[in-house]
Design a protein around this motif. Sequence first.
Motif, mmCIF file in Angstrom:
data_model
loop_
_atom_site.group_PDB
_atom_site.id
_atom_site.type_symbol
_atom_site.label_atom_id
_atom_site.label_comp_id
_atom_site.label_asym_id
_atom_site.label_seq_id
_atom_site.Cartn_x
_atom_site.Cartn_y
_atom_site.Cartn_z
ATOM 1 N N ARG A 1 -15.001 -1.764 1.054
ATOM 2 C CA ARG A 1 -13.461 -2.249 1.207
ATOM 3 C C ARG A 1 -13.723 -3.478 1.618
ATOM 4 N N GLN B 1 -8.453 -4.713 4.544
ATOM 5 C CA GLN B 1 -8.136 -6.045 2.645
ATOM 6 C C GLN B 1 -6.527 -5.934 1.757
ATOM 7 N N ALA B 2 -5.992 -4.883 2.757
ATOM 8 C CA ALA B 2 -5.016 -5.052 2.375
ATOM 9 C C ALA B 2 -3.796 -6.530 2.966
ATOM 10 N N ARG C 1 -18.010 3.117 1.318
ATOM 11 C CA ARG C 1 -16.873 3.038 0.848
ATOM 12 C C ARG C 1 -16.353 2.317 2.004
ATOM 13 N N MET D 1 -3.034 8.293 6.737
ATOM 14 C CA MET D 1 -2.857 6.360 6.815
ATOM 15 C C MET D 1 -1.567 6.012 7.691
ATOM 16 N N LEU E 1 1.122 -0.708 0.002
ATOM 17 C CA LEU E 1 0.269 0.300 0.123
ATOM 18 C C LEU E 1 0.549 1.001 0.029
ATOM 19 N N LYS F 1 -9.535 -0.348 5.081
ATOM 20 C CA LYS F 1 -8.210 -0.121 3.723
ATOM 21 C C LYS F 1 -7.148 -1.924 4.227
ATOM 22 N N PRO G 1 -12.799 4.258 6.979
ATOM 23 C CA PRO G 1 -12.464 3.528 5.807
ATOM 24 C C PRO G 1 -10.992 2.989 5.726
ATOM 25 N N ASN G 2 -10.373 4.112 6.205
ATOM 26 C CA ASN G 2 -8.456 3.827 6.063
ATOM 27 C C ASN G 2 -8.121 1.972 7.346
#
Lengths: 115, 215
Positions: B103, A54-55, B99, A14, A8, A51, A47-48
């Motif tokens: 994800r 998810q990663a 959002r 982040m 990422l 992310k 949301p971060n």
Amino acid sequence: MEQPFQDLELTPKMADIIKVFLEDPQRPRYGFELMRLTGQPSGSLYPNLAKFEQAGWLTGGKERIDPRAAGRPPRRNYRITGAAVSAARCQLAKLSERFRPPTVVQRRLVTEGGI
Amino acid sequence: MTGWALGGLILFGSLAGTMLFAALGDLVSEEIRGWLDQVPRGLLHLAAMQLDPVKRETVYNDEWLPELCYILRGADSRPITRLVRGANFAVGIVMSARRIARRLNRASATQRAATAERSGLDPPNGRHLLGRDLLQLGMATRMGNHVRVRLTSVDGDEAELDVPLDRSLDDVLKQVMKSAGRSGFQTASTPTVKLLVEPSQIDGRRGRWPRRWRA
């Protein structure tokens, strides 16, 4: 269920989040705690976190409490994954280098006398 | 009535009125405190409505709601602080619900339970097996007269296939098994198809399962 690790590119927000996890990689962190430590609102933080999850940088767990005794349900927590620790340190170093102020070169004034 | 008696009566009346007023004030204040906690919960519920049923279970029930409960209990006896913190949290989630949902790809408790009930069969050629109750229809997207469905096996393998909407659920199952076999899944027995989510368009608009498919 841990997601496969993906690289990422960290934004400053982040970076703030992942830095908290690097302070103690074994310690699980909670959403509200991260909001207070990073100063980010929930609309920006979650949301971060999604992310990162998810990663494969973060993995989720459950708080170990007795819901009846605590009077509330157990919260979800996050832990940084092993692969993400080194990747995060690399990325933070890159970001730090990127935002490091340039070195000012001191120019000596040369007078008419030559000294 | 003598002056003294009248004075005493007035004094008693004032005292009683003051106490009653104070008691009523306490009751009203407690009532309002109770309602104040409902405001952030209501906002979070709005955020949850933006999620599909599977994500609602994994994200709203498992994460957002417990965190809100923690925030509301943390401020304890300070109702306005609770309201402000709770509302701040909930409003942020409302703004970013979609959002976040896009994800995340967490397995729901249903899927985890299904995963736990493995068939226990290990095929010699390394392919994965689908057992009873272990085939699930995941997200589906509508394309004209077909629906594209995503199959997820107990091992987490995925395949996609197009199913015509004018078929019965039994026919769909048969086609799913045929296609699953062609996609590399081997079937141990006819699975039960569990409809997890409502179908949605690729661009995010909601669709509907055909009536004959509804369990």
